[in-house]
Design a protein around this motif. Structure first.
Motif, PDB file in Angstrom:
ATOM      1  N   GLY A 191      11.483   2.160  -0.307  1.00 44.68           N
ATOM      2  CA  GLY A 191      12.047   1.283   0.715  1.00 44.68           C
ATOM      3  C   GLY A 191      11.149   0.168   1.175  1.00 44.68           C
ATOM      4  N   GLY A 192       9.947   0.065   0.565  1.00 46.61           N
ATOM      5  CA  GLY A 192       9.045  -1.019   0.918  1.00 46.61           C
ATOM      6  C   GLY A 192       7.989  -0.619   1.932  1.00 46.61           C
ATOM      7  N   ARG A 193       7.122  -1.576   2.237  1.00 48.57           N
ATOM      8  CA  ARG A 193       5.952  -1.332   3.083  1.00 48.57           C
ATOM      9  C   ARG A 193       6.325  -0.785   4.457  1.00 48.57           C
ATOM     10  N   GLU A 194       7.252  -1.430   5.133  1.00 48.57           N
ATOM     11  CA  GLU A 194       7.590  -1.006   6.492  1.00 48.57           C
ATOM     12  C   GLU A 194       8.199   0.383   6.513  1.00 48.57           C
ATOM     13  N   ALA A 195       8.977   0.723   5.486  1.00 48.14           N
ATOM     14  CA  ALA A 195       9.599   2.046   5.421  1.00 48.14           C
ATOM     15  C   ALA A 195       8.551   3.145   5.284  1.00 48.14           C
ATOM     16  N   VAL A 196       7.516   2.891   4.494  1.00 49.42           N
ATOM     17  CA  VAL A 196       6.452   3.894   4.334  1.00 49.42           C
ATOM     18  C   VAL A 196       5.636   4.009   5.618  1.00 49.42           C
ATOM     19  N   LEU A 197       5.239   2.877   6.190  1.00 53.10           N
ATOM     20  CA  LEU A 197       4.412   2.899   7.399  1.00 53.10           C
ATOM     21  C   LEU A 197       5.147   3.523   8.580  1.00 53.10           C
ATOM     22  N   ALA A 198       6.463   3.496   8.549  1.00 57.45           N
ATOM     23  CA  ALA A 198       7.257   4.077   9.639  1.00 57.45           C
ATOM     24  C   ALA A 198       7.034   5.580   9.767  1.00 57.45           C
ATOM     25  N   HIS A 199       6.476   6.211   8.729  1.00 56.18           N
ATOM     26  CA  HIS A 199       6.212   7.649   8.782  1.00 56.18           C
ATOM     27  C   HIS A 199       4.887   7.971   9.475  1.00 56.18           C
ATOM     28  N   GLY A 200       4.146   6.931   9.873  1.00 53.20           N
ATOM     29  CA  GLY A 200       2.903   7.159  10.607  1.00 53.20           C
ATOM     30  C   GLY A 200       1.676   7.334   9.746  1.00 53.20           C
ATOM     31  N   CYS A 201       1.789   7.033   8.460  1.00 52.12           N
ATOM     32  CA  CYS A 201       0.654   7.163   7.553  1.00 52.12           C
ATOM     33  C   CYS A 201       0.079   5.796   7.221  1.00 52.12           C
ATOM     34  N   HIS A 202      -1.153   5.780   6.729  1.00 53.18           N
ATOM     35  CA  HIS A 202      -1.682   4.576   6.122  1.00 53.18           C
ATOM     36  C   HIS A 202      -0.966   4.353   4.785  1.00 53.18           C
ATOM     37  N   LEU A 203      -1.024   3.129   4.299  1.00 53.36           N
ATOM     38  CA  LEU A 203      -0.438   2.792   3.001  1.00 53.36           C
ATOM     39  C   LEU A 203      -1.482   2.100   2.149  1.00 53.36           C
ATOM     40  N   ALA A 204      -1.780   2.690   0.996  1.00 57.24           N
ATOM     41  CA  ALA A 204      -2.612   2.029  -0.003  1.00 57.24           C
ATOM     42  C   ALA A 204      -1.654   1.357  -0.980  1.00 57.24           C
ATOM     43  N   GLU A 205      -1.582   0.049  -0.908  1.00 53.17           N
ATOM     44  CA  GLU A 205      -0.639  -0.727  -1.715  1.00 53.17           C
ATOM     45  C   GLU A 205      -1.375  -1.195  -2.969  1.00 53.17           C
ATOM     46  N   LYS A 206      -1.111  -0.517  -4.078  1.00 56.80           N
ATOM     47  CA  LYS A 206      -1.835  -0.774  -5.321  1.00 56.80           C
ATOM     48  C   LYS A 206      -1.126  -1.853  -6.128  1.00 56.80           C
ATOM     49  N   ASP A 207      -1.899  -2.769  -6.687  1.00 51.18           N
ATOM     50  CA  ASP A 207      -1.347  -3.933  -7.372  1.00 51.18           C
ATOM     51  C   ASP A 207      -1.502  -3.853  -8.884  1.00 51.18           C
ATOM     52  N   GLY A 208      -1.805  -2.671  -9.394  1.00 52.63           N
ATOM     53  CA  GLY A 208      -2.015  -2.552 -10.834  1.00 52.63           C
ATOM     54  C   GLY A 208      -0.814  -2.929 -11.663  1.00 52.63           C
ATOM     55  N   HIS A 209       0.393  -2.751 -11.125  1.00 52.78           N
ATOM     56  CA  HIS A 209       1.617  -3.102 -11.857  1.00 52.78           C
ATOM     57  C   HIS A 209       2.079  -4.517 -11.549  1.00 52.78           C
ATOM     58  N   GLY A 210       1.268  -5.270 -10.832  1.00 53.07           N
ATOM     59  CA  GLY A 210       1.637  -6.637 -10.476  1.00 53.07           C
ATOM     60  C   GLY A 210       1.336  -7.624 -11.585  1.00 53.07           C
ATOM     61  N   GLU A 211       1.355  -8.898 -11.245  1.00 52.45           N
ATOM     62  CA  GLU A 211       1.110  -9.952 -12.215  1.00 52.45           C
ATOM     63  C   GLU A 211       0.020 -10.879 -11.681  1.00 52.45           C
ATOM     64  N   GLY A 212      -0.464 -11.753 -12.548  1.00 49.03           N
ATOM     65  CA  GLY A 212      -1.482 -12.698 -12.143  1.00 49.03           C
ATOM     66  C   GLY A 212      -2.860 -12.319 -12.639  1.00 49.03           C
ATOM     67  N   HIS A 213      -3.803 -13.235 -12.511  1.00 51.60           N
ATOM     68  CA  HIS A 213      -5.156 -13.033 -13.003  1.00 51.60           C
ATOM     69  C   HIS A 213      -5.894 -11.949 -12.235  1.00 51.60           C
ATOM     70  N   ASP A 214      -5.645 -11.887 -10.928  1.00 53.62           N
ATOM     71  CA  ASP A 214      -6.369 -10.948 -10.067  1.00 53.62           C
ATOM     72  C   ASP A 214      -5.478  -9.813  -9.579  1.00 53.62           C
ATOM     73  N   VAL A 215      -6.109  -8.687  -9.307  1.00 49.30           N
ATOM     74  CA  VAL A 215      -5.451  -7.532  -8.698  1.00 49.30           C
ATOM     75  C   VAL A 215      -5.832  -7.512  -7.217  1.00 49.30           C
ATOM     76  N   HIS A 216      -4.829  -7.459  -6.345  1.00 45.11           N
ATOM     77  CA  HIS A 216      -5.066  -7.405  -4.904  1.00 45.11           C
ATOM     78  C   HIS A 216      -4.633  -6.020  -4.407  1.00 45.11           C
ATOM     79  N   ASP A 217      -5.574  -5.136  -4.215  1.00 46.43           N
ATOM     80  CA  ASP A 217      -5.294  -3.800  -3.683  1.00 46.43           C
ATOM     81  C   ASP A 217      -5.531  -3.815  -2.178  1.00 46.43           C
ATOM     82  N   LYS A 218      -4.529  -3.335  -1.411  1.00 50.12           N
ATOM     83  CA  LYS A 218      -4.589  -3.469   0.043  1.00 50.12           C
ATOM     84  C   LYS A 218      -4.390  -2.117   0.726  1.00 50.12           C
ATOM     85  N   LEU A 219      -5.031  -1.974   1.874  1.00 50.41           N
ATOM     86  CA  LEU A 219      -4.871  -0.782   2.710  1.00 50.41           C
ATOM     87  C   LEU A 219      -4.335  -1.203   4.069  1.00 50.41           C
TER      88      LEU A 219
END
Length: 256
Positions: free
Chosen positions: A144-172
């Motif tokens: 359901g996306g970022r807000e749906a996961v965060l709504a459960h009260g947990c941190h979210l490690a948003e991994k960009d390995g399946h993304g596109e572009g020259h760089d990988v942006h991994d976010k917490l």
């Protein structure tokens, strides 16, 4: 004391992901790995050919055996096997006051389905217990996306390995949506990525079990995965396993 990490996940006969990757990761990072196996899979670098779920009672017996004697400093949850197992594991983990890392495994790197719709729906309970949830971009969309996961009260490690572009942006992200960690590195052109999600989640759990702040544990886990990708042994004819213990690559080469 050595951090005691309980891994609740499936077995990968090819040794690239699942329990096998988890044990290697925890061991390399100085922890003691303990397991509650939820499913046995027949798989290799080309895909999954068979899955046998472990009965719920046996999964719980493994958890109880570990908790009652050795103790637990952090939990990593991977492939859960079934909705019934998800709910039973949630019931058990409610009594534990330790960091929980939930990797919502749905699809293997090869594309094989590892969770049905009922099991994915049961992930709601596990996200509610988790300290941090670690989906890849496809799994995040299915949840359901970022807000749906965060709504459960947990941190979210948003991994960009399946993304596109020259760089990988991994976010917490913190539960309130604040960005509390980010690592940017070059995207590697390789098919040897089998087990990256399992490895990241187990590395994160090991850091948290050792008492590291979550942002520091996140950074360590990302770097460990990137070292392992660069150290891949190039096995098999499909998506090969990463190299958990094959050499050390300087961080400046990883981040450059």
């Amino acid at each position: 004391m050595i951090p005691r990490i309980l891994i609740i996940a499936g077995s990968d006969s090819g040794g690239g992901a699942g329990i096998q990757a988890d044990i290697k990761t925890v061991t390399m990072l100085g922890g003691h790995a303990m397991t509650a196996i939820t499913a046995i899979t027949a798989q290799n670098t080309l895909g999954v050919t068979a899955v046998h779920s472990v009965p719920v009672e046996m999964v719980l017996a493994q958890i109880d055996s570990v908790v009652s004697d050795i103790g637990v400093d952090a939990v990593k949850i991977g492939m859960i096997g079934s909705a019934a197992t998800a709910h039973a594991v949630a019931d058990r983990l409610e009594a534990l006051d330790v960091p929980i890392v939930f990797d919502p495994v749905m699809i293997a790197t090869s594309g094989s389905l590892l969770a049905d719709a009922e099991t994915i729906a049961a992930f709601e309970r596990l996200m509610g217990l988790a300290s941090v949830t670690t989906p890849n971009l496809d799994e995040l969309e299915a949840l359901g996306g970022r807000e749906a996961v965060l709504a459960h009260g947990c941190h979210l490690a948003e991994k960009d390995g399946h993304g596109e572009g020259h760089d990988v942006h991994d976010k917490l992200f913190a539960p309130n949506g604040e960005l509390v960690g980010e690592l940017i590195g070059k995207r590697f052109d390789t098919d040897d990525t089998h087990g990256t999600g399992c490895t990241f989640a187990s590395a994160l759990a090991t850091g948290l079990g050792a008492g590291m702040p979550i942002a520091d544990a996140f950074a360590q886990a990302i770097r460990f995965v990137r070292i392992a990708i660069l150290s891949a042994p190039h096995l098999g004819n499909g998506h090969g396993p990463i190299g958990h213990a094959l050499g050390v690559v300087p961080f400046d080469e990883i981040e450059g």
